[in-house]
Scaffold this motif. Sequence first.
Motif, short mmCIF file in Angstrom:
data_model
loop_
_atom_site.label_atom_id
_atom_site.label_comp_id
_atom_site.label_asym_id
_atom_site.label_seq_id
_atom_site.Cartn_x
_atom_site.Cartn_y
_atom_site.Cartn_z
N GLU A 1 53.81 12.76 12.84
CA GLU A 1 53.26 11.43 12.56
C GLU A 1 54.13 10.36 13.22
O GLU A 1 53.64 9.38 13.79
N GLY B 1 53.33 7.60 16.51
CA GLY B 1 53.55 6.16 16.56
C GLY B 1 54.13 5.68 17.88
O GLY B 1 54.08 4.50 18.20
N LEU C 1 47.89 8.82 14.32
CA LEU C 1 47.03 8.03 15.21
C LEU C 1 45.88 7.38 14.41
O LEU C 1 45.00 6.76 14.99
N GLY C 2 45.93 7.56 13.10
CA GLY C 2 44.91 6.94 12.26
C GLY C 2 43.58 7.66 12.28
O GLY C 2 42.54 7.08 11.97
N LYS D 1 40.85 9.98 10.78
CA LYS D 1 40.49 10.35 9.40
C LYS D 1 39.85 11.72 9.32
O LYS D 1 39.92 12.38 8.30
N LYS E 1 38.55 10.19 17.38
CA LYS E 1 38.76 8.75 17.58
C LYS E 1 39.81 8.22 16.62
O LYS E 1 39.73 8.43 15.42
N GLY E 2 40.81 7.52 17.17
CA GLY E 2 41.85 6.93 16.34
C GLY E 2 42.39 5.68 17.03
O GLY E 2 41.70 5.10 17.88
N ARG E 3 43.63 5.28 16.68
CA ARG E 3 44.27 4.17 17.40
C ARG E 3 44.17 4.45 18.90
O ARG E 3 43.90 3.55 19.71
N LEU E 4 44.39 5.70 19.27
CA LEU E 4 44.11 6.21 20.61
C LEU E 4 43.25 7.45 20.39
O LEU E 4 43.40 8.12 19.37
N GLY F 1 43.27 8.56 26.24
CA GLY F 1 43.82 9.10 25.00
C GLY F 1 45.09 9.92 25.21
O GLY F 1 45.70 9.93 26.27
#
Length: 157
Positions: free
Chosen positions: A19, A23, A52-53, A55, A70-73, A100
């Motif tokens: 994690e 970041g 990367l957020g 879910k 799909k996330g922050r990137l 990505g």
Amino acid sequence: MEKLTIETNSPEETLTLAERLAGLLAPGDVLTLEGDLGAGKTSFTKGLAKGLGIKRVVNSPTFTIIKEYKGRLPLYHMDVYRLEGSDEDLGFEEYFHGEGVTVVEWASLIEEQLPENRLAIEIHHRGEQQRQLTFIPYGDRYITLCKELQKNESTDN
Ligand code: ADP
Ligand code: MG
């Protein structure tokens, strides 16, 4: 820096480490994961996804080779285990140079297709809950990344 070695003592610790690495990631970053079955490659990828957020639940893409989240990137998760012995070209290049972050499990099986610059991560079984993670940077970008990761490591713990 030639390499960075970090030990974890539980799946949660591996997740947290991944994690934290997430970041620091930027578009076009490529990470490779090596280690026996059950070493923790997919667990590490789950941590990256969380960082990367993302879910959605990340699991081993055994039948799909490549999954996109799909996330922050965007995260491109590849597990090329099934490609052993084949020289199938699935257009990896486009992912490596995409918007990505790419993570490749069993990357050595597509060694010739990997970009020169990348962060190689080797996971070794040290005990039921113990894993040794070795980060080997190829190229300046990844040397910087390892230094950042090391910095976080010593301040967070
Ligand atoms: P791989 O993708 O390398 O085959 P997985 O991530 O699917 O491995 O499985 C790793 C297994 O090892 C999981 O069941 C996880 O709970 C367990 N485990 C135990 N200790 C650790 C640790 N320190 N880090 C990561 N996984 C661990
Ligand atoms: Mg796996």
